[in-house]
Design a protein around this motif. Structure first.
Motif, short mmCIF file in Angstrom:
data_model
loop_
_atom_site.label_atom_id
_atom_site.label_comp_id
_atom_site.label_asym_id
_atom_site.label_seq_id
_atom_site.Cartn_x
_atom_site.Cartn_y
_atom_site.Cartn_z
N UNK A 16 0.83 -1.21 0.00
CA UNK A 16 0.00 0.00 0.00
C UNK A 16 0.86 1.25 0.00
N UNK A 17 1.93 1.20 0.72
CA UNK A 17 2.78 2.39 0.83
C UNK A 17 3.58 2.63 -0.45
N UNK A 18 4.19 1.58 -0.92
CA UNK A 18 5.23 1.79 -1.94
C UNK A 18 4.82 1.39 -3.35
N UNK A 19 3.58 1.01 -3.53
CA UNK A 19 3.20 0.56 -4.87
C UNK A 19 4.08 -0.59 -5.35
N UNK A 20 4.55 -1.38 -4.40
CA UNK A 20 5.44 -2.49 -4.78
C UNK A 20 4.67 -3.53 -5.58
N UNK A 21 5.39 -4.46 -6.11
CA UNK A 21 4.81 -5.56 -6.87
C UNK A 21 3.85 -6.36 -5.99
N UNK A 22 2.60 -6.32 -6.31
CA UNK A 22 1.60 -6.89 -5.41
C UNK A 22 1.66 -8.42 -5.38
N UNK A 23 1.86 -9.07 -6.50
CA UNK A 23 1.93 -10.53 -6.46
C UNK A 23 3.23 -10.98 -5.80
N UNK A 24 4.26 -10.20 -6.03
CA UNK A 24 5.52 -10.49 -5.35
C UNK A 24 5.34 -10.45 -3.84
N UNK A 25 4.54 -9.52 -3.37
CA UNK A 25 4.29 -9.44 -1.93
C UNK A 25 3.60 -10.72 -1.46
N UNK A 26 2.70 -11.21 -2.28
CA UNK A 26 2.00 -12.45 -1.92
C UNK A 26 3.01 -13.62 -1.86
N UNK A 27 3.86 -13.68 -2.85
CA UNK A 27 4.89 -14.72 -2.84
C UNK A 27 5.76 -14.62 -1.58
N UNK A 28 6.21 -13.42 -1.32
CA UNK A 28 7.05 -13.22 -0.14
C UNK A 28 6.35 -13.69 1.12
#
Lengths: 219, 219, 219, 219
Positions: free
Chosen positions: B91-103
């Motif tokens: 939410x903060x950084x517009x990071x890769x959303x699926x990557x966040x799920x993987x992590x």
DNA sequence: AATGAATGAGTATTCATTCAT
DNA sequence: CATGAATGAATACTCATTCAT
């Protein structure tokens, strides 16, 4: 025609008609109960479910390990049959090779491959000849399916037979203490998702190395 | 004599310093042993591993069920933290959303989400307020991650939070009798494959309906 | 047709030819196994060693007690024969009377008098008519040997038939779990030493009173 | 004088006052029951006789074998003490050396050396360090007694320590299923006769070779 | 009559939980 | 409080005896 030669030979196998039935009922009850209550189930419960006295169970299977082994062999053989059937279909009919893999996976789930979790135990007799033979038969058949799916370019090339079989076992592993009915609703979804992940093109890089069923032999 | 004046100040924090430590060590030992030997392990073994007497375990946890509940709560909380952290990052950084799920998924595996297998038992108190609260917290966080990944079009839209969590639990579920070390080598591969299957475009149609964690309450 | 006339003649001797053989083989197997493994051996084991089905054993011997009784009777009779033979020799030929006693004792050991250990159990039917008769026959014969040895002044006068028979049984009593072979090497030494102690002149005073075989009836 | 140094050291052994008592009562009950009912006695019966729950027995002795071992050790130690005491008396006081042997034999009988028959089982752990140590201690002491008796020319020279100990064990071996009371009346007679046979001059030639306790180790 | 199979009652052992120190 | 010990209620497995073929 052939019946003439059969008749004299039948004397030996006959007298065990009901005993064979008991044996089968015991194994069937064991599979059911493993699915329902896990591998630590009371053997007396197996006997009761099979409708025989507990000593009958022990007459047929020397101890818990032997019963477990027969459960494993029985289930493995059924699953091998599915795999071989799928392989034959693919080889004969040029059918969709990845589809055959999908069909096999769901069939294995329905055959309660999750009940094979004892085979994954460190304490299980992985080295028993019958177990080795059954595992080899299954491995060969599934490797055939995998090779076909790979050959047609549908299956990513970085997964091994062990990856498939272990994940399949885990995803279908029964929940102790349940009738499993509710759980079944989800299992095929998870398998489907996992199978999707096996298709080309690969969407990620895999860590570690491809598992083999042999590698699960502990120690 | 002067020390007398110090005593009243110590009342709140002090008396439990080692007691709290004991509690934590017991839960930690239980997690370890569940991962290594499954949920059927002897409680005396937990006490021994924690370095306390068995009666101390029972002083802290009324019975096996209560200990298991605390194990579940502890692990769930840690995993929730990972999920929330990932969500915050996205939410903060517009990071890769699926990557966040993987992590998140791999982090949950490393946090021994497999130790949550008690939650898979029918006998587990799924309805206990603390369990409900912990599950809700986790569900909310993971749903947030899922919503994000869906919003960016990377996650297929037909999977629910329950699909993810149940499959994740199953794939990381420990094999009793195993040091688990060997198994760890494969688990992250399976997770990665499963995650690949969650991505768009969907490669198959899913049978059944999306699972929810609540649905695991059997019977 | 002519053969029909033969049939009636066969009634008495024939029908039991193999049945008698079975009985004997069962008792022989029981003796062997008692000697090797003590009296607590599984009856199925006896049947197997005898080469018959377990039910055949039960057809011949109502229960464990009856089999044991027949073992005792068989062995006792054989030993009585030795005693009577020795006695006859002494009476007829003026042979060395103490030597006859020695010969008898070692012969009894070789006849596996140790298999009489069931007689040492309190639960054994000491009062059964056949047992009483066999014991009386043995007692009479051995008392004859003893009387002769005493008459020639070679046997000390303060020992009774029971002393001899009980000590003899005990010294040759098998050690469960042993092939007995090694043990045999020592048994005849011990018997010889015991026999030396029976000779005149008496080297010590004996406590208690002379035992009789009847006194072994416990309780 | 020495008491000053003793006081501070007492803390450790204290808290087990009753536990030690339980242990002793269990072993004592086991000896009693072995004497009465043989070695196949139900362990629950031992626990009941000792006045403790069955699990207490298993807390103290991992399994049947361990309990048996402690019975053997306990009885052997007591008997060794008798042998050493006799030996000391002979060496110090120039007492009658064969008389010391007689005294020892009867004392060993009263200590229920016959209950040691498990030590003669093939299945018994002959190689356990504690058993070896106890057997060696006993062997040394009895060999001392034998050497003395031989030195004074009272004991025949062709008997070994094993001859004595095995015959002693056999002659005093309890009769299963009895209170043993009646039997005791005869046992000391048989021992006395056997001892007479051990004296010089030898009245017969011994077959085989002198037994040793080590030789009883099966296989 | 002879057999293999079936059975229930018994025994060893483990483990969650409570008690005494 | 913390602990080691105690307990009873399971559970695995064996064996004498009975049944069906």
């Amino acid at each position: 025609m052939a019946t003439v030669t059969d008749q004299p030979q039948r004397r030996a196998p006959r007298p065990r008609a009901d005993a064979v039935r008991n044996r089968e009922r015991i194994v069937a009850a064991a599979v059911e109960l493993i699915v329902e209550h896990g591998t630590e189930l009371p053997l007396d419960e197996v006997a009761r479910r099979a409708g025989v006295g507990n000593a009958t169970l022990y007459r047929n299977f020397k101890d818990r390990g032997e019963l477990m082994r027969h459960v494993v062999l029985t289930v493995t053989d059924r699953i091998s049959a599915h795999a071989e059937q799928g392989l034959a279909a693919v080889e004969a009919d040029e059918a969709d090779s990845f589809g055959a893999l999908r069909t096999f996976v769901h069939a294995a789930a329905d055959e309660r491959i999750g009940a094979l979790c004892p085979i994954l135990h460190a304490t299980f007799e992985h080295a028993h000849p019958d177990v080795v033979a059954a595992r080899d038969r299954l491995t060969v058949a599934v490797e055939g399916l995998i090779a076909r799916a790979r050959a047609t370019g549908q299956l990513r090339s970085d997964v091994g037979v062990g990856d498939l079989m272990v994940a399949l076992s885990q995803l279908t592993r029964p929940l102790p203490g349940t009738g499993c009915m509710d759980f079944d609703r989800f299992v095929h979804r998870h398998l489907q998702l996992f199978l999707d992940g096996l298709m080309t093109p690969a969407r990620s890089e895999l860590p570690g190395e491809a598992a083999t069923l042999e590698a699960l032999r502990q120690e």
